[in-house]
Enzyme design. Structure first.
Site, short mmCIF file in Angstrom:
data_model
loop_
_atom_site.label_atom_id
_atom_site.label_comp_id
_atom_site.label_asym_id
_atom_site.label_seq_id
_atom_site.Cartn_x
_atom_site.Cartn_y
_atom_site.Cartn_z
N CYS A 185 0.81 -1.23 0.00
CA CYS A 185 0.00 0.00 0.00
C CYS A 185 0.84 1.27 0.00
CB CYS A 185 -0.95 -0.01 1.20
SG CYS A 185 -1.96 -1.51 1.29
N HIS B 75 -3.43 6.63 2.57
CA HIS B 75 -3.91 5.35 2.05
C HIS B 75 -5.33 5.07 2.53
CE1 HIS B 75 -4.31 1.21 1.08
NE2 HIS B 75 -4.10 0.78 2.31
N ASN C 122 -10.18 -0.76 -0.24
CA ASN C 122 -8.73 -0.63 -0.16
C ASN C 122 -8.13 -1.16 -1.46
OD1 ASN C 122 -5.98 -1.04 0.31
ND2 ASN C 122 -6.25 -1.75 2.41
#
Length: 326
Positions: free
Chosen positions: A111, A253, A283
């Site tokens: 990420c 993020h 996500n």
């Protein structure tokens, strides 16, 4: 040498999977998912692989900018879900794009991948004639255990990126960066484990490769995110000679709305500075930050001259922070 972001773009699978859709394949509910994550829906690819999504981003960046493919010096793709172990996803994109003169490689930092890729790209934008494509792309759905509601409900597929140009002017985008790796906690988030099951020398037949589902120690990752990430942001801003109040936007993020809300509180900054789109996309790992950036630019929420903190965090464990003036 610093860079200027001259265009942003994104690409998403057409297939939308809502929380209610997930109730048909696992024991969960819309209320359970939304209350814990803030996610309402996500895009799940039906046919497109990571390179397909990244290629769409690359082509859109060229179309929007008017830059010829022959002018591209490098293509960097951040992903933890490549099409293959080799060739790199970036190489596939380079070939299909027809960017014969460009070199291409992948970066795997989960990420944080996009922020790490921006760091790498700085080395290749040495003159205003240098153009680099930096793309974050994931098809995480192919790595998920769809019977495990603790992970499957969290993620979505997508890609997004930027076109960078070298610049010597006062219009440069890059301000500062801070990259952190905590390898001692690498086992907290893993995917695609490929063990040595047996010696391959002298064996007849195809080599066996072990592919494991995406696994994450949720509690440990949450503690890492709240314990380490806000402090890293604060340190990065201070090292850049800035204050938190001077930052216009914190593009962090898109992991979890509760986590982002907590970060804003810990940094004593208004939540309005922390835009979110995870409710629609989940996500998306390395695609998360550029997807949010592209959306904020497209809707004119981020304007030229705005000071932004881009912060990725996740597998590795890693933290990647880029401070830019868009």
């Amino acid at each position: 040498m610093a860079f200027k972001i001259i265009e942003t773009a994104s690409a998403l699978p057409a297939n939308i999977v809502t929380n209610d859709d997930l109730t048909a394949i696992m024991e969960t509910s819309n209320e359970w998912i939304e209350s814990r994550t803030g996610i309402l829906e996500r895009r799940i690819s039906e046919t497109e692989n990571t390179s397909d999504l990244c290629l769409r981003v690359a082509q859109t960046l060229l179309d929007k900018s008017g830059i010829a493919v022959s002018q591209i010096k490098a293509i960097i793709v951040a992903t933890m879900t490549p099409d293959y172990y080799t060739p790199s996803t970036a190489a596939i994109v380079q070939g299909r794009l027809g960017a014969d003169q460009a070199f291409a490689f992948d970066i795997s930092a989960a990420c944080s991948g996009f922020t790490y890729a921006l760091s790498a790209a700085r080395g290749y934008v040495q003159t205003p004639d240098d153009y680099v494509l930096v793309i974050g792309g994931e098809v995480i759905s192919k790595m998920l255990d769809w019977s495990d509601r603790s992970t499957a409900v969290l993620f979505g597929d997508g890609a997004a990126g930027v076109l960078l140009q070298g610049t010597t002017s006062d219009q440069e985008s890059w301000v500062s960066e801070k990259l952190i790796t905590i390898g001692t906690e690498s086992d907290q988030l893993v995917s695609g484990y490929a063990p040595v099951k047996r010696p391959n020398f002298g064996q007849v037949g195809q080599t066996q490769v072990g592919i494991d589902f995406f696994k994450m120690t949720g509690k440990a990752i949450y503690q890492f995110s709240t314990r380490r990430v806000p402090k890293a942001i604060e340190a990065a801003v201070l090292e850049a000679g800035l204050t938190l109040d001077q930052i216009d936007h914190f593009l962090v993020h898109q992991a979890n709305s509760r986590l982002i809300t907590k970060m804003a509180s810990m940094l004593d900054q208004p939540l309005t500075k922390f835009p979110m789109n995870l409710q629609h996309y989940g996500n998306t790992s390395a695609a998360s930050i550029p997807l949010l950036l592209a959306e904020q630019v497209e809707t004119n929420q981020i304007k030229r001259g705005d000071l932004c903190v881009l912060c990725g965090f996740g597998g590795g464990l890693t933290i990647g922070i880029q401070i830019i003036r868009y």
